[in-house]
Design an enzyme around this catalytic site. Structure first.
Site, PDB file in Angstrom:
ATOM      1  CD  GLU A 179      -1.611  -1.927  11.581  1.00 42.13           C
ATOM      2  OE1 GLU A 179      -2.441  -1.489  10.753  1.00 42.13           O
ATOM      3  OE2 GLU A 179      -0.395  -1.768  11.488  1.00 42.13           O
ATOM      4  CB  CYS A 208      -1.482   0.951   8.284  1.00 41.88           C
ATOM      5  SG  CYS A 208      -0.425   1.187   9.721  1.00 41.88           S
TER       6      CYS A 208
END
Length: 395
Positions: free
Chosen positions: A149, A183
């Site tokens: 990720e 993120c």
């Protein structure tokens, strides 16, 4: 952490396999799922608790043990979480296996040792794209699995029919929350010509009044950048944006009483003439690039043309625009939202799936399959072997 623990407890009763029809009479096929063994988790500084929880709770209910290597920038948080888990585990007494959860504190070399260890069949890593490429390469060399990720560089489209009140709240929260160090932070904003001159001046006014300060104080909205390197990266990105004819509003360093050594900044808005080279690079800081667009196809192309692809969103009340955005012809990101910002993820849906990493998925949905191995079983409950195996032997 609480949410994913609740999810995992329910998931532990839902690790299903399929029953598959067999073409052979008196036979049945099925798939069964088994633990991988040891799961390595590498987490980043910006989510020092959640990322471990997303991975570890699913790994545990799938029957695995976990070794956690946290960011070298947040070791104390990891030690606290590990102690909390040990305290909870102790309540189970002798039923709790030894070594179920282990912690490695160290620099990059410690993470590399975990990634290269043949006894760890799965590495789940969250962090920079550069780190992810290194993890993927090392795992591939020993044919291990990886769940990655990484970068987001997330975009939002504000369409002509958008509810601008709703859009403004989502834009500001997504772009400046945690000082742009998520993120899923909003980095790129594509605004239709018809609403640009209404929306952008309002954003500038809001940005100029946003409170920057000590995050332990109640009314603070924007805390510090993680370190000096993050501040320098932000300033460098703004310089490059200006060189590409961008108009910068904000972005200067802020002084916070009692925190003079901290790297606090005012968030920056940057009006760009088009989606230029700097916008293809994700800077982990509160910078929001704004570009006009004329057609939905143009905005979707802007959204998709960067290498990152974690999260995205559109604000529209036009059903056709919304459905197009979430269709195969729309956003190519792992998360595609309508009338909600790209920042944040709710437990239940799998988190990740960005194109740059080949689709790493954590947390909800069927992400549990990444922590297990699948076997296919064939059961013969007839009184004979299949024809191909019905061979007579003289003994």
């Amino acid at each position: 952490m609480i949410d994913i623990c609740d999810f995992a407890v329910g998931l532990s009763r839902q690790i299903y396999g399929l029953t598959i029809a067999s073409e052979r009479p008196g036979h049945r096929m099925m798939e069964t799922w088994h633990p991988l063994g040891v799961v390595g988790v590498i987490s980043a500084f910006n989510f020092p608790v959640a990322v471990w929880a997303w991975n570890a709770t699913l790994a545990f209910v799938c029957g695995n043990s976990v070794i956690w290597k946290p960011s070298e920038k947040t070791p104390l948080t990891a030690i606290a979480v590990h102690a909390l888990f040990a305290k909870a585990l102790a309540r189970f007494g002798s039923d709790a296996p030894d070594g179920l959860s282990e912690l490695i504190i160290g620099e990059r070399e410690a993470g590399r040792a975990l990634v290269e260890d043949k006894r760890v069949p799965l590495i789940s890593a969250t962090g920079s794209t550069q780190m992810g490429r290194s993890v993927a390469d090392q795992c591939a060399k020993r044919l291990a699995r990886s769940i990655l990720e990484l970068g987001g560089n997330n975009a939002m489209i504000v369409a002509p029919s958008a509810d601008l009140e709703m859009a403004v709240r989502a834009i500001v929260f997504s772009a400046v929350g945690t000082a742009g160090q998520r993120c899923t932070s909003l980095r790129r904003l594509f605004v239709h010509d018809s609403v640009y001159d209404t929306l952008v001046p309002r954003l500038k006014k809001i940005y100029a009044a946003l409170p920057v300060g000590n995050p332990s104080e109640k009314n603070t909205l924007i805390g510090p950048l993680i370190d000096g390197a993050a501040y320098q990266a932000m300033q460098h990105a703004l310089e490059l944006a200006q060189a590409e004819d961008g108009k910068v509003f904000g972005g200067a360093r802020a002084t916070v009483a009692g925190c003079e050594d901290g790297y606090y900044v005012h968030p920056a808005l940057v009006e760009m003439p088009a989606q230029t080279k700097i916008m293809h690079h994700e800077t982990f800081a509160p910078i929001l690039y704004i570009v006009r667009y004329q057609t939905l196809a143009q905005a979707i192309a802007y959204n998709n043309e960067v290498p990152q692809g974690l999260s995205s969103s559109i604000f529209t009340t036009d059903l056709r625009e919304a459905e197009t955005f979430i269709s195969a012809a729309g956003s190519d990101c792992g998360i595609a939202n309508v009338n909600i910002g790209p920042s944040g993820a709710e437990i239940g849906g799998a988190f990740g799936g960005e194109k740059e990493t080949g689709g790493g998925r954590e947390s909800g949905s069927d992400a549990w399959k990444g922590y297990m191995r699948r076997a296919t079983n064939t059961v013969n409950y007839s009184h004979s072997l299949p024809l191909a195996q019905s061979i007579s032997f003289d003994i």
